[in-house]
Motif scaffolding. Structure first.
Motif, mmCIF file in Angstrom:
data_model
loop_
_atom_site.group_PDB
_atom_site.id
_atom_site.type_symbol
_atom_site.label_atom_id
_atom_site.label_comp_id
_atom_site.label_asym_id
_atom_site.label_seq_id
_atom_site.Cartn_x
_atom_site.Cartn_y
_atom_site.Cartn_z
ATOM 1 N N LEU A 174 0.829 -1.199 0.000
ATOM 2 C CA LEU A 174 0.000 0.000 0.000
ATOM 3 C C LEU A 174 0.868 1.255 0.000
ATOM 4 N N ARG A 175 1.948 1.249 0.769
ATOM 5 C CA ARG A 175 2.849 2.415 0.791
ATOM 6 C C ARG A 175 3.409 2.694 -0.598
ATOM 7 N N LYS A 176 3.820 1.646 -1.289
ATOM 8 C CA LYS A 176 4.361 1.818 -2.636
ATOM 9 C C LYS A 176 3.306 2.373 -3.588
ATOM 10 N N ALA A 177 2.093 1.857 -3.472
ATOM 11 C CA ALA A 177 1.017 2.343 -4.335
ATOM 12 C C ALA A 177 0.715 3.809 -4.055
ATOM 13 N N LEU A 178 0.754 4.204 -2.800
ATOM 14 C CA LEU A 178 0.499 5.599 -2.443
ATOM 15 C C LEU A 178 1.610 6.503 -2.963
ATOM 16 N N ARG A 179 2.858 6.047 -2.863
ATOM 17 C CA ARG A 179 3.970 6.848 -3.381
ATOM 18 C C ARG A 179 3.850 7.014 -4.892
ATOM 19 N N THR A 180 3.465 5.938 -5.561
ATOM 20 C CA THR A 180 3.277 6.017 -7.016
ATOM 21 C C THR A 180 2.204 7.034 -7.370
ATOM 22 N N ALA A 181 1.173 7.115 -6.534
ATOM 23 C CA ALA A 181 0.074 8.066 -6.763
ATOM 24 C C ALA A 181 0.435 9.481 -6.326
ATOM 25 N N GLY A 182 1.634 9.665 -5.752
ATOM 26 C CA GLY A 182 2.062 10.984 -5.310
ATOM 27 C C GLY A 182 1.480 11.407 -3.984
ATOM 28 N N SER A 183 0.999 10.455 -3.203
ATOM 29 C CA SER A 183 0.387 10.761 -1.910
ATOM 30 C C SER A 183 1.432 10.753 -0.794
ATOM 31 N N SER A 184 1.260 11.661 0.165
ATOM 32 C CA SER A 184 2.148 11.706 1.327
ATOM 33 C C SER A 184 1.553 10.968 2.522
ATOM 34 N N ALA A 185 0.477 10.235 2.307
ATOM 35 C CA ALA A 185 -0.169 9.502 3.403
ATOM 36 C C ALA A 185 0.761 8.437 3.960
ATOM 37 N N THR A 186 0.635 8.183 5.250
ATOM 38 C CA THR A 186 1.420 7.153 5.911
ATOM 39 C C THR A 186 0.545 5.955 6.233
ATOM 40 N N VAL A 187 1.177 4.796 6.340
ATOM 41 C CA VAL A 187 0.456 3.550 6.597
ATOM 42 C C VAL A 187 1.010 2.894 7.851
ATOM 43 N N GLU A 188 0.130 2.596 8.791
ATOM 44 C CA GLU A 188 0.485 1.891 10.011
ATOM 45 C C GLU A 188 -0.239 0.547 10.028
ATOM 46 N N THR A 189 0.213 -0.343 10.908
ATOM 47 C CA THR A 189 -0.438 -1.648 11.048
ATOM 48 C C THR A 189 -0.848 -1.875 12.492
ATOM 49 N N HIS A 190 -1.834 -2.735 12.672
ATOM 50 C CA HIS A 190 -2.281 -3.063 14.026
ATOM 51 C C HIS A 190 -2.913 -4.442 14.028
ATOM 52 N N ILE A 191 -2.564 -5.238 15.015
ATOM 53 C CA ILE A 191 -3.175 -6.548 15.212
ATOM 54 C C ILE A 191 -4.061 -6.480 16.443
ATOM 55 N N SER A 192 -5.345 -6.740 16.236
ATOM 56 C CA SER A 192 -6.295 -6.722 17.347
ATOM 57 C C SER A 192 -6.547 -8.139 17.835
ATOM 58 N N ARG A 193 -7.117 -8.238 19.001
ATOM 59 C CA ARG A 193 -7.506 -9.519 19.571
ATOM 60 C C ARG A 193 -9.005 -9.542 19.803
ATOM 61 N N GLY A 194 -9.627 -10.678 19.489
ATOM 62 C CA GLY A 194 -11.052 -10.820 19.741
ATOM 63 C C GLY A 194 -11.819 -11.109 18.476
ATOM 64 N N LYS A 195 -13.132 -11.051 18.581
ATOM 65 C CA LYS A 195 -13.983 -11.278 17.419
ATOM 66 C C LYS A 195 -13.751 -10.175 16.399
ATOM 67 N N PRO A 196 -13.671 -10.525 15.107
ATOM 68 C CA PRO A 196 -13.279 -9.544 14.090
ATOM 69 C C PRO A 196 -14.079 -8.247 14.117
ATOM 70 N N VAL A 197 -15.405 -8.337 14.192
ATOM 71 C CA VAL A 197 -16.212 -7.120 14.135
ATOM 72 C C VAL A 197 -15.981 -6.252 15.368
ATOM 73 N N ASP A 198 -15.989 -6.869 16.554
ATOM 74 C CA ASP A 198 -15.758 -6.111 17.785
ATOM 75 C C ASP A 198 -14.391 -5.440 17.756
ATOM 76 N N ALA A 199 -13.377 -6.205 17.363
ATOM 77 C CA ALA A 199 -12.015 -5.677 17.334
ATOM 78 C C ALA A 199 -11.883 -4.538 16.326
ATOM 79 N N LEU A 200 -12.516 -4.718 15.176
ATOM 80 C CA LEU A 200 -12.424 -3.704 14.126
ATOM 81 C C LEU A 200 -13.086 -2.395 14.568
ATOM 82 N N LEU A 201 -14.265 -2.493 15.156
ATOM 83 C CA LEU A 201 -14.972 -1.282 15.565
ATOM 84 C C LEU A 201 -14.257 -0.572 16.712
ATOM 85 N N ARG A 202 -13.693 -1.334 17.649
ATOM 86 C CA ARG A 202 -12.928 -0.710 18.736
ATOM 87 C C ARG A 202 -11.728 0.041 18.176
ATOM 88 N N ARG A 203 -11.013 -0.600 17.269
ATOM 89 C CA ARG A 203 -9.825 0.021 16.720
ATOM 90 C C ARG A 203 -10.179 1.241 15.883
#
Length: 302
Positions: free
Chosen positions: A76-105
């Motif tokens: 994703l970072r490479k694709a953003l750089r190709t598009a000329g975007s200065s956006a940054t990309v972070e990662t996160h691993i949550s614990r728990g049921k996918p929907v609950d974890a996703l909404l909390r994060r």
């Protein structure tokens, strides 16, 4: 006094992208690279692991997930750089049921949009119901963008299914955030002609036409406030109105025009699974071949 036109479009600053490393998640990652992002925007790529796993298995799963998540983020970072975007990309691993974890994060991250893929290798009836996407829409409060196919560029032909209600104003308030300068938003509205089949047999052709025009004009008046709001924001748009059922009219228009985004709304405190199950909104989300944006009605103040 005419309202002052605002800058168009407003760009996204924080987007949460959910991945389970499937092909549908790849669609979501690809779409993220083409979103209109503010300079310095942040994207968070997240994955959920079960909260309870044997220690040894859990350690290996965590390490493997971290490596794979970083590979996805780097693409994703490479694709953003190709598009000329200065956006940054972070990662996160949550614990728990996918929907609950996703909404909390999403809340902790301050996300303005949740982006995820939709599994497509299933029968139509099961494609949406019971999925992560459905539950995120039903239980969350943020706009949700469902990437239904591989992204090849920014959105150029967005369509919004609208009515004269608060949910439509919420949709048209947010969808310009995803639009590309130079693109035009098409509002599609299906209006009803009451007792059409009962009345028409007794009316001459000219009177039939006038009868239809009466209800079309009434629908146009109801949508005028929505259009004024878009004009005030400088959002290019057109209105398409057809007499008939919303589901068939919207889906046919999306297919015929090659729309790349369909936007629609759901109501607060109910969502798709509760109030709209089997309704037009759910059918559109299930069956649209393009990406789908779903915007929830704002929760009433406590």
């Amino acid at each position: 006094m005419k309202p002052r036109k605002q800058a168009y479009p407003q760009r996204l600053r924080r987007v949460l992208v959910a991945t389970d490393f499937s092909e549908s998640s790849t669609h979501a990652i690809g779409r993220a690279a083409y979103l209109p992002l503010e300079a310095g925007a942040k994207l968070l790529v997240t994955h959920a692991l079960p909260s309870r796993m044997p220690t040894e298995v859990g350690t290996r799963a965590l390490q493997g997930t971290a490596r794979e998540l970083e590979r996805v983020a780097e693409r994703l970072r490479k694709a953003l750089r190709t598009a000329g975007s200065s956006a940054t990309v972070e990662t996160h691993i949550s614990r728990g049921k996918p929907v609950d974890a996703l909404l909390r994060r999403a809340d902790a991250f301050g996300a303005e949009l949740i982006l995820l893929g939709r599994h497509g290798a299933k029968p139509l009836r099961n494609m949406f119901l019971g999925s992560t996407a459905e539950n995120v829409i039903r239980r969350g409060h943020l706009p949700v963008l469902i990437a239904n196919r591989q992204a090849t560029g920014p959105y150029l032909r967005p369509v919004a299914a609208v009515d004269a209600d608060a949910t439509s104003r919420n949709v048209t308030g947010f969808v310009p955030t995803l639009m590309t300068p130079g693109s035009e938003l098409t509002l599609v509205h299906a209006y009803d002609v009451p007792l059409e089949y009962a009345v028409f047999p007794g009316l001459p052709s000219k009177e039939r036409t006038q009868y239809q025009k009466t209800f079309k004009a009434a629908a146009e008046r109801k949508l005028s406030a929505l259009r004024r709001e878009l004009d005030a924001r400088g959002v290019p748009h057109q209105l398409v109105m057809e007499n008939g059922g919303s589901r068939s009219i919207v889906l046919e228009f999306v297919d015929d025009q090659g729309a790349d985004l369909l936007a629609l709304g759901t109501r607060a405190r109910s969502g798709v699974a509760y109030a709209l199950l089997g309704s037009v909104a759910t059918d559109l989300i299930r069956e649209a071949k393009c990406d789908v944006l779903v915007v929830r009605e704002r929760e009433p103040a406590a």
